[in-house]
Write a protein that holds these residues in place. Structure first.
Motif: not given
Length: 199
Positions: A123-128
């Motif tokens: 899981l990662r953050s992409d633009g919030g």
């Protein structure tokens, strides 16, 4: 963040169990063919575009899918698509395509989706926004009928809200417990469910 824990030797419990299961399932698949009479899944990392929305599959996060129309391909499949495979950038595109074509009398021999029980996802953050990793290898797919989906979680894929599938129901429950959402089976996925996802 990894979806499964990696121990000091670099092996995950899931890697060991998957390897053991693959040996047994692989020998059965050799006798039985692919998913319940259909062809085996294929890798989707060759630059293909989604047959529903035309987005390039490997450029986006989240679950992907494929359907095999071996006997009666829909008119929407390109004529030169001799293998009868429809490929999708998301689980919502997969279901939208399959359900629309079922209404027109075209049913796939088998449809597959990403099985997050069989991969070490991230899981990662992409633009919030929190997004889940894509897995495009043939080994990361399972028959849609064997997946338990988490819908409306706070984790997104290529088309926003996703149906994130797991062959292990406990994995699905654990994911929903951490990220919200409701559990659905293959038979629960309807056009109304997809509309609620924004798909």
């Amino acid at each position: 963040m990894n979806g499964t824990r990696i121990d000091a030797d670099g092996w995950t419990r899931r890697t060991v169990l998957t390897a053991l299961a693959a040996g047994g399932v692989g020998s059965l698949a050799g006798c039985l063919g692919g998913g319940r009479g259909g062809p085996d899944p294929v890798s989707l990392n060759g630059g293909q575009a989604c047959d529903y929305c035309n987005m390039r599959i490997e450029m986006h996060p989240g679950p992907v899918g494929q359907s095999f129309y071996t006997d009666d391909p829909p008119a929407s499949l390109p004529e030169d698509r001799e293998d009868g495979i429809a490929r999708f950038c998301s689980s919502t595109c997969t279901y939208n395509y399959v359900l629309e074509n079922e209404q027109r009398g075209h049913e796939p021999a088998v449809s597959y989706g990403t099985d997050y029980s069989s991969v070490d996802y991230e899981l990662r953050s992409d633009g919030g926004t929190t997004v889940i990793s894509a897995h495009l290898g043939a080994e990361s797919f399972a028959d849609l009928r064997d997946l338990t989906f988490v819908a409306n979680s706070d984790v997104e894929g290529a088309m926003g809200n996703s149906l994130i599938g797991f062959t292990d129901g406990d994995d699905a429950e654990s994911f929903a417990g951490e990220h919200g959402g409701e559990l659905l089976s293959h038979g629960d996925v309807t056009r109304e469910v997809l509309s609620a996802l924004g798909g």
